[in-house]
Design an enzyme around this catalytic site. Structure first.
Site, PDB file in Angstrom:
ATOM      1  N   ASP A  47       0.862  -1.184   0.000  1.00 28.53           N
ATOM      2  CA  ASP A  47       0.000   0.000   0.000  1.00 28.53           C
ATOM      3  C   ASP A  47       0.897   1.233   0.000  1.00 28.53           C
ATOM      4  O   ASP A  47       1.719   1.424   0.895  1.00 28.53           O
ATOM      5  CB  ASP A  47      -0.890  -0.013   1.247  1.00 28.53           C
ATOM      6  CG  ASP A  47      -2.063   0.944   1.131  1.00 28.53           C
ATOM      7  OD1 ASP A  47      -2.144   1.673   0.130  1.00 28.53           O
ATOM      8  OD2 ASP A  47      -2.897   0.960   2.059  1.00 28.53           O
TER       9      ASP A  47
ATOM     10  N   ASP B 223      -2.990   2.502  -5.993  1.00 31.99           N
ATOM     11  CA  ASP B 223      -1.910   2.552  -5.007  1.00 31.99           C
ATOM     12  C   ASP B 223      -1.833   1.352  -4.069  1.00 31.99           C
ATOM     13  O   ASP B 223      -1.126   1.406  -3.064  1.00 31.99           O
ATOM     14  CB  ASP B 223      -2.033   3.831  -4.171  1.00 31.99           C
ATOM     15  CG  ASP B 223      -3.338   3.906  -3.392  1.00 31.99           C
ATOM     16  OD1 ASP B 223      -4.261   3.139  -3.705  1.00 31.99           O
ATOM     17  OD2 ASP B 223      -3.425   4.736  -2.475  1.00 31.99           O
ATOM     18  N   GLU B 224      -2.512   0.269  -4.386  1.00 26.76           N
ATOM     19  CA  GLU B 224      -2.374  -0.908  -3.530  1.00 26.76           C
ATOM     20  C   GLU B 224      -2.663  -2.180  -4.308  1.00 26.76           C
ATOM     21  O   GLU B 224      -3.409  -2.189  -5.289  1.00 26.76           O
ATOM     22  CB  GLU B 224      -3.275  -0.816  -2.304  1.00 26.76           C
ATOM     23  CG  GLU B 224      -4.759  -0.789  -2.595  1.00 26.76           C
ATOM     24  CD  GLU B 224      -5.601  -0.816  -1.329  1.00 26.76           C
ATOM     25  OE1 GLU B 224      -5.268  -1.585  -0.401  1.00 26.76           O
ATOM     26  OE2 GLU B 224      -6.596  -0.070  -1.276  1.00 26.76           O
TER      27      GLU B 224
END
Length: 421
Positions: free
Chosen positions: A29, A123-124
């Site tokens: 993350d 983003d993860e």
């Protein structure tokens, strides 16, 4: 401390290396991703409260630095409230194309480690590194290598949770933020989970948390000690069974490398309610351009076009139409969206939000296409693909329909940053 802060406050950083035997699932993350990308070009803002999001009266926080989060600012919060909580925050408009480029580079790092990468957002992602252990070392070492590569190649940081299951890995990455690495040993899952608040379990929203509190259940450990039949009776069979399994760290889901898109869409909330059909159609054009570009980028085409229309009183209606053949052309999407808008009979009704979506997706190269008698062999399709090439090189705002260029010249605050640059 708020419920959200309880779930996201950093946990203790690991001391001696934990046993990562059997812990092949990583959750990576990025830390305050949008803000971190902005700071690459604005390093003077490091250490200050920074918020990325809409700057209008109805803007929403997309990301907040950890300095801003200390004041209670978080994503999805109305910007007006964020400014009240942290008046000194620096507010930056989002630049999604920039974030997408950095995200793509980060995911390339993931895929050099393993093909089993399951994106959750820009983003993860989850990674299954079981097949990479012989080549790259133990899971914790792989996680450390990923963190180092992201920092060195992109100049930003990420946090990584390492565990035997997706659920526990995601919780671990949350607990070690920012810029941390946390391994939850396979035989230490219960010790990790049971002290956490009940809201840490997936599926526990505010209403479920209140229902659990009425039963005296405030931690994961307390939920784990309740008989399954009791949870099912109080919460329903599905939710009761789900929480019972998670409270013991049981999560059989595998890392799935790719889930095909079911739809692609975009929407816009106006700063003030709009009842001017010309402005509405212009917004539909902008959204259709964005959706068409995303479709072509993903290699998909869709048969169903829908519009979302939210009125000033928050009443929302949707209208959809299935086309004769799949499309990835913004022109077709726009014309259809305008027809749906007009058919809805809301041309003089004040709207606060409009959206455009294309559904029933499939590979564009497999979509049947039949030329109309009056359609040239070279036309809109080639023009839009040429626009994609220009956008890829110079940015999405480098070329656009004349109506949107005029709006940008007039200084419309809803236009993205590329046009103003």
């Amino acid at each position: 401390m708020s419920r959200k802060q309880q779930l996201h406050r950093p946990g203790p950083q690991p001391g001696p290396p934990a046993d990562d035997t059997g812990c092949a699932v990583l959750h990576v993350d990025m830390d305050a991703f949008f803000v971190s990308v902005e700071l690459l070009e604005r390093p003077e803002l490091a250490g200050r409260p920074v918020v990325v999001g809409g700057v209008g009266a109805r803007g929403v926080v997309a990301a907040a630095s950890y300095e801003a989060r200390a004041y209670g600012v978080h994503s999805a919060m109305p910007m007006t409230r964020a400014r009240r909580l942290c008046p000194q925050a620096v507010v930056l408009p989002p630049r999604h194309e920039k974030y997408a480029r950095v995200s793509a580079a980060v995911f390339e790092i993931f895929r050099t480690v393993t093909p089993l990468v399951e994106p959750l957002s820009l983003d993860e992602a989850f990674l299954d590194v079981a097949g990479a252990v012989r080549r790259l070392g133990r899971p914790a070492a792989i996680a450390g290598s990923i963190r180092a590569q992201v920092r060195e190649q992109q100049g930003i940081t990420c946090s990584v949770g390492v565990a035997a299951t997706k659920f526990v890995a995601k919780l671990a990455s949350t607990r070690c933020k920012p810029d941390g690495l946390l391994v939850v040993p396979a035989d230490g899952v219960e010790a990790f989970l049971h002290p956490l608040p009940a809201a840490a379990l997936w599926g526990v929203g505010e209403r479920t948390e209140q229902a659990l509190a009425r039963l005296g259940l405030r931690t994961v450990g307390q939920i784990a000690q309740v008989p399954l039949a009791t949870l099912q009776r109080e919460l329903g069979n599905a939710l009761g069974s789900h929480l019972h399994e998670l409270s013991w760290g049981r999560d059989p889901r595998a890392v799935v490398p790719h889930t095909p898109d079911k739809s692609i869409g975009a929407e816009e909330t106006f700063d003030t309610d709009i009842d001017d059909p010309e402005i509405i159609r212009r917004e539909l054009l902008r959204l259709a351009e964005k959706v068409g570009a995303r479709l072509r980028e993903s290699g998909n085409a869709g048969r169903t076009v829908s519009v979302k229309l939210r009125m000033a009183d928050f009443k929302t209606i949707t209208r959809a139409r299935t086309l004769r053949e799949p499309t990835d052309l913004a022109r077709v999407i726009y014309v259809t969206a305008c027809e749906l808008y007009e058919a809805a009979g809301l041309e003089r009704v004040r709207l606060r939000l409009v959206g455009v979506r294309v559904e029933n997706l499939g590979p564009a190269d497999q979509a049947p296409r039949q030329l109309a008698f009056d359609e040239p062999e070279t036309g809109w399709r080639e023009a839009e693909r040429a626009m994609d090439q220009v956008a890829h090189r110079f940015g999405r705002g480098a070329v656009r329909p004349a109506a949107l260029v005029r709006r940008a010249a007039e200084g419309d605050a809803r236009d993205d940053g590329d046009a103003r640059r």
